[in-house]
Design an enzyme around this catalytic site. Structure first.
Site, PDB file in Angstrom:
ATOM      1  N   ARG A 239     -26.961 -31.085 -53.651  1.00  0.00           N
ATOM      2  CA  ARG A 239     -25.906 -30.430 -54.433  1.00  0.00           C
ATOM      3  C   ARG A 239     -24.526 -30.782 -53.923  1.00  0.00           C
ATOM      4  O   ARG A 239     -23.586 -30.970 -54.676  1.00  0.00           O
ATOM      5  CB  ARG A 239     -26.081 -28.901 -54.369  1.00  0.00           C
TER       6      ARG A 239
ATOM      7  N   LYS B  86     -41.341 -16.346 -44.613  1.00  0.00           N
ATOM      8  CA  LYS B  86     -39.965 -16.267 -45.116  1.00  0.00           C
ATOM      9  C   LYS B  86     -39.721 -14.991 -45.916  1.00  0.00           C
ATOM     10  O   LYS B  86     -38.621 -14.774 -46.416  1.00  0.00           O
ATOM     11  CB  LYS B  86     -39.669 -17.484 -45.995  1.00  0.00           C
TER      12      LYS B  86
HETATM   13  O1  PNS Z   1     -36.635 -25.414 -51.171  1.00  0.00           O
HETATM   14  P1  PNS Z   1     -36.554 -25.562 -49.693  1.00  0.00           P
HETATM   15  O2  PNS Z   1     -36.882 -24.243 -49.011  1.00  0.00           O
HETATM   16  O3  PNS Z   1     -35.243 -26.141 -49.227  1.00  0.00           O
HETATM   17  O4  PNS Z   1     -37.715 -26.590 -49.285  1.00  0.00           O
HETATM   18  C1  PNS Z   1     -37.915 -26.970 -47.961  1.00  0.00           C
HETATM   19  C2  PNS Z   1     -39.239 -27.716 -47.792  1.00  0.00           C
HETATM   20  C3  PNS Z   1     -40.388 -26.924 -48.386  1.00  0.00           C
HETATM   21  C4  PNS Z   1     -39.160 -29.044 -48.501  1.00  0.00           C
HETATM   22  C5  PNS Z   1     -39.435 -27.932 -46.256  1.00  0.00           C
HETATM   23  O5  PNS Z   1     -39.253 -26.747 -45.589  1.00  0.00           O
HETATM   24  C6  PNS Z   1     -40.806 -28.498 -45.934  1.00  0.00           C
HETATM   25  O6  PNS Z   1     -41.100 -29.631 -46.219  1.00  0.00           O
HETATM   26  N1  PNS Z   1     -41.656 -27.637 -45.338  1.00  0.00           N
HETATM   27  C7  PNS Z   1     -43.041 -27.949 -45.022  1.00  0.00           C
HETATM   28  C8  PNS Z   1     -43.245 -28.136 -43.522  1.00  0.00           C
HETATM   29  C9  PNS Z   1     -42.833 -29.513 -43.105  1.00  0.00           C
HETATM   30  O7  PNS Z   1     -43.327 -30.528 -43.584  1.00  0.00           O
HETATM   31  N2  PNS Z   1     -41.839 -29.555 -42.202  1.00  0.00           N
HETATM   32  C10 PNS Z   1     -41.285 -30.785 -41.713  1.00  0.00           C
HETATM   33  C11 PNS Z   1     -40.374 -31.389 -42.753  1.00  0.00           C
HETATM   34  S1  PNS Z   1     -39.238 -32.312 -41.956  1.00  0.00           S
END
Ligand code: PNS
Length: 165
Positions: A94, A41
């Site tokens: 939010r 990212k």
């Molecule tokens: O703060 P963010 O970027 O909105 O957080 C997103 C996050 C980290 C919670 C999400 O991208 C995540 O859980 N990523 C890890 C990979 C994963 O488990 N993906 C499937 C989730 S449905």
């Protein structure tokens, strides 16, 4: 022992995140603030910097008897939740626009690990427009973000800017 995971990119931590931590702390004995290691990212802060910043800030957050821990993880959130023997994922909502994305994630996590419940907390309306992405953008363009991110985060952002210039 009610342990929850609050996963996120936290690049950087905002006052909206702190509001969610404050609100969720009476519900759990322990909350692990879990920073996703997501180098793809192109984050502003490394995962180590994000963890260190959050660790510096959390002692000033009202959290009652709830233990707050900061950790990082790679891979699936559901796997991390299982590894940490937690039962819940905490996420902040939010506005309605967050709902669809959050619903999909919660359902996917439940599919991956049926014992996990996602607990959604409504962030204070004061922070309804605050996102890490917006904060970075406004800051980098010289706008004011005071009151929206912790002062310490703003200081680290200023340092980053100086280092990179
Ligand atoms: O703060 P963010 O970027 O909105 O957080 C997103 C996050 C980290 C919670 C999400 O991208 C995540 O859980 N990523 C890890 C990979 C994963 O488990 N993906 C499937 C989730 S449905």
């Amino acid at each position: 022992m009610r342990r929850a995971i609050f996963p996120g990119s936290f690049d950087p931590l905002t006052n909206g995140h702190l509001d969610v931590i404050r609100r969720s702390s009476p519900l759990f004995d322990e909350i692990v603030i879990a920073v996703l290691n997501n180098p793809d990212k192109n984050p502003m802060f490394t995962v180590e910097e994000r963890v260190a910043m959050i660790e510096e800030i959390i002692p000033s957050v009202e959290h009652g008897d709830c233990r707050l821990i900061v950790d990082s993880f790679s891979g699936l959130t559901a796997e991390f939740v299982k590894r940490r023997e937690a039962t819940a994922i905490v996420r902040g909502i939010r506005a309605v626009s967050d709902y669809e994305y959050e619903l999909r994630m919660a359902l996917m996590n439940r599919k991956l690990e049926p014992t996990i419940e996602t607990v959604f907390l409504m962030a204070d309306e004061e922070y309804s427009y605050v996102s890490s992405t917006l904060m970075k953008q406004v800051f980098l363009l010289g706008g004011r973000v005071d009151g929206l991110i912790p002062e310490l985060v703003e200081a680290h952002m200023r340092n980053k800017l100086t280092q990179n210039s």
